[in-house]
Design a protein around this motif. Sequence first.
Motif, PDB file in Angstrom:
ATOM      1  N   LEU A  48      55.351 -21.057 112.486  1.00 40.20           N
ATOM      2  CA  LEU A  48      55.462 -20.315 113.736  1.00 40.20           C
ATOM      3  C   LEU A  48      56.402 -19.127 113.553  1.00 40.20           C
ATOM      4  CD1 LEU A  48      54.780 -20.350 116.843  1.00 40.20           C
ATOM      5  CD2 LEU A  48      57.027 -21.440 117.127  1.00 40.20           C
ATOM      6  N   LYS A  49      55.907 -17.937 113.840  1.00 42.02           N
ATOM      7  CA  LYS A  49      56.728 -16.734 113.776  1.00 42.02           C
ATOM      8  C   LYS A  49      57.101 -16.321 115.197  1.00 42.02           C
ATOM      9  CE  LYS A  49      55.108 -14.764 109.396  1.00 42.02           C
ATOM     10  NZ  LYS A  49      54.586 -13.546 108.723  1.00 42.02           N
ATOM     11  N   VAL A  50      58.399 -16.402 115.513  1.00 41.01           N
ATOM     12  CA  VAL A  50      58.874 -16.065 116.843  1.00 41.01           C
ATOM     13  C   VAL A  50      60.262 -15.438 116.752  1.00 41.01           C
ATOM     14  CG1 VAL A  50      59.746 -18.439 117.174  1.00 41.01           C
ATOM     15  CG2 VAL A  50      59.410 -16.954 119.147  1.00 41.01           C
ATOM     16  N   ASP A  51      60.421 -14.326 117.406  1.00 41.53           N
ATOM     17  CA  ASP A  51      61.725 -13.661 117.496  1.00 41.53           C
ATOM     18  C   ASP A  51      62.346 -13.403 116.119  1.00 41.53           C
ATOM     19  OD1 ASP A  51      63.670 -12.432 118.975  1.00 41.53           O
ATOM     20  OD2 ASP A  51      64.802 -14.273 119.381  1.00 41.53           O
ATOM     21  N   PRO A  77      48.544 -22.434 108.101  1.00 38.80           N
ATOM     22  CA  PRO A  77      48.226 -21.371 109.065  1.00 38.80           C
ATOM     23  C   PRO A  77      49.496 -20.817 109.685  1.00 38.80           C
ATOM     24  CG  PRO A  77      47.745 -23.516 110.011  1.00 38.80           C
ATOM     25  CD  PRO A  77      48.059 -23.748 108.564  1.00 38.80           C
ATOM     26  N   THR A  78      49.470 -19.545 110.008  1.00 39.56           N
ATOM     27  CA  THR A  78      50.620 -18.882 110.631  1.00 39.56           C
ATOM     28  C   THR A  78      50.258 -18.476 112.057  1.00 39.56           C
ATOM     29  OG1 THR A  78      51.411 -18.026 108.508  1.00 39.56           O
ATOM     30  CG2 THR A  78      52.204 -16.929 110.502  1.00 39.56           C
ATOM     31  N   LEU A  79      51.171 -18.765 112.972  1.00 43.69           N
ATOM     32  CA  LEU A  79      50.959 -18.436 114.374  1.00 43.69           C
ATOM     33  C   LEU A  79      52.080 -17.502 114.840  1.00 43.69           C
ATOM     34  CD1 LEU A  79      49.396 -18.898 117.030  1.00 43.69           C
ATOM     35  CD2 LEU A  79      50.938 -20.833 117.480  1.00 43.69           C
ATOM     36  N   GLU A  80      51.700 -16.265 115.163  1.00 41.92           N
ATOM     37  CA  GLU A  80      52.680 -15.298 115.659  1.00 41.92           C
ATOM     38  C   GLU A  80      52.676 -15.291 117.179  1.00 41.92           C
ATOM     39  OE1 GLU A  80      52.778 -11.436 113.932  1.00 41.92           O
ATOM     40  OE2 GLU A  80      51.968 -12.108 111.999  1.00 41.92           O
ATOM     41  N   VAL A  81      53.863 -15.482 117.769  1.00 43.83           N
ATOM     42  CA  VAL A  81      53.984 -15.533 119.224  1.00 43.83           C
ATOM     43  C   VAL A  81      55.098 -14.590 119.667  1.00 43.83           C
ATOM     44  CG1 VAL A  81      53.209 -17.940 119.235  1.00 43.83           C
ATOM     45  CG2 VAL A  81      55.663 -17.439 119.172  1.00 43.83           C
ATOM     46  N   ASP A  82      55.144 -14.340 120.969  1.00 49.44           N
ATOM     47  CA  ASP A  82      56.181 -13.486 121.555  1.00 49.44           C
ATOM     48  C   ASP A  82      57.109 -14.320 122.425  1.00 49.44           C
ATOM     49  OD1 ASP A  82      55.079 -11.087 120.483  1.00 49.44           O
ATOM     50  OD2 ASP A  82      53.533 -11.139 122.055  1.00 49.44           O
ATOM     51  N   VAL A 108      56.364 -23.852 124.544  1.00 47.96           N
ATOM     52  CA  VAL A 108      57.774 -24.101 124.234  1.00 47.96           C
ATOM     53  C   VAL A 108      57.845 -24.711 122.847  1.00 47.96           C
ATOM     54  CG1 VAL A 108      59.852 -25.364 124.872  1.00 47.96           C
ATOM     55  CG2 VAL A 108      58.356 -24.481 126.665  1.00 47.96           C
ATOM     56  N   VAL A 109      58.792 -24.267 122.045  1.00 52.09           N
ATOM     57  CA  VAL A 109      59.050 -24.895 120.756  1.00 52.09           C
ATOM     58  C   VAL A 109      60.425 -25.537 120.826  1.00 52.09           C
ATOM     59  CG1 VAL A 109      59.887 -22.689 119.774  1.00 52.09           C
ATOM     60  CG2 VAL A 109      59.264 -24.591 118.263  1.00 52.09           C
ATOM     61  N   TYR A 110      60.456 -26.820 120.517  1.00 49.56           N
ATOM     62  CA  TYR A 110      61.701 -27.580 120.575  1.00 49.56           C
ATOM     63  C   TYR A 110      62.310 -27.675 119.181  1.00 49.56           C
ATOM     64  CZ  TYR A 110      60.094 -29.004 125.200  1.00 49.56           C
ATOM     65  OH  TYR A 110      59.662 -28.990 126.508  1.00 49.56           O
ATOM     66  N   GLY A 111      63.628 -27.534 119.123  1.00 47.71           N
ATOM     67  CA  GLY A 111      64.336 -27.646 117.852  1.00 47.71           C
ATOM     68  C   GLY A 111      64.617 -29.084 117.506  1.00 47.71           C
ATOM     69  N   GLY A 112      65.198 -29.283 116.356  1.00 45.59           N
ATOM     70  CA  GLY A 112      65.479 -30.636 115.895  1.00 45.59           C
ATOM     71  C   GLY A 112      66.495 -31.375 116.737  1.00 45.59           C
ATOM     72  N   THR A 113      67.339 -30.659 117.468  1.00 45.70           N
ATOM     73  CA  THR A 113      68.375 -31.330 118.252  1.00 45.70           C
ATOM     74  C   THR A 113      67.979 -31.514 119.707  1.00 45.70           C
ATOM     75  OG1 THR A 113      69.449 -29.186 118.672  1.00 45.70           O
ATOM     76  CG2 THR A 113      70.232 -30.468 116.791  1.00 45.70           C
ATOM     77  N   GLY A 114      66.763 -31.088 120.078  1.00 48.35           N
ATOM     78  CA  GLY A 114      66.291 -31.385 121.420  1.00 48.35           C
ATOM     79  C   GLY A 114      66.187 -30.196 122.345  1.00 48.35           C
ATOM     80  N   GLN A 115      66.366 -30.473 123.644  1.00 47.91           N
ATOM     81  CA  GLN A 115      66.106 -29.515 124.702  1.00 47.91           C
ATOM     82  C   GLN A 115      66.945 -28.249 124.587  1.00 47.91           C
ATOM     83  OE1 GLN A 115      63.788 -29.953 127.157  1.00 47.91           O
ATOM     84  NE2 GLN A 115      64.251 -27.935 128.017  1.00 47.91           N
TER      85      GLN A 115
END
Length: 235
Positions: A67-70, A7-12, A34-41
């Motif tokens: 997740l589609k963002v920016d 599934p694809t989730l488009e966010v702003d 919030v989406v967190y990257g692999g290296t953290g905060q």
Amino acid sequence: MADGSRPTLEVDPRPERGTRATRRLRREGVVPGVVYGGTGQEDAVSFKVDARVLRHVLVDGSALIDLKVDGKTLPVIVKDRQLDPVRDELIHIDLLEVRLDEKIQTTVGVNLEGIEEAPGVKEGGVLEQVSHQLNIEALPTAIPESINVDVSGMEIAATMHLSEVTAPEGVEFLDDLEETIIATVVVPTEVEEPEEIEEETELVGEEGEAAEGAAPAEEGEAAEAPAEEAEGEES
């Protein structure tokens, strides 16, 4: 890269900050996240998404989401979700970006199958689910929607441990195989109190009848006594 099977989730992007801003978003039917990257905060990206769109994607049940963002597409999993304690509505969500070639540790729900067919249940036992989630390790692409466990063979008073469950391909259980209990079939307790109460009621009724029958006799004896005394006086 997006995968058509996920599934694809488009966010702003969400520039709004603070409690007042997030409350306003929720009133408008938007869920902050919030989406967190692999290296953290430091790699965290704030976003907002229409509540209905988010609910539709989550209901799909897929553990891995694109997740589609920016302008970017990121493979993510749900890290945490916050629900309104009164209305039970989703009010905030945390996502975690993952690498598809690296195993991760996460939790997956347990789904019991074949409850009604279990011999123990047919005999009147009650099947109780003890574990509702399991800790696993797997590649993001191998994370199942849930761990399906067949309990159709459980007898009365039986206990199923995690050691009796076969892990899906590519999945490793992290919980203790022997200590973790999945489900049990509890023997129902027979209650005979109503019958005892009925017997006691009958006994009380019999005693009451006996007492009522004895009362006239005592009164009669008492009535005869003055008459005998009177005859003695006349003589």
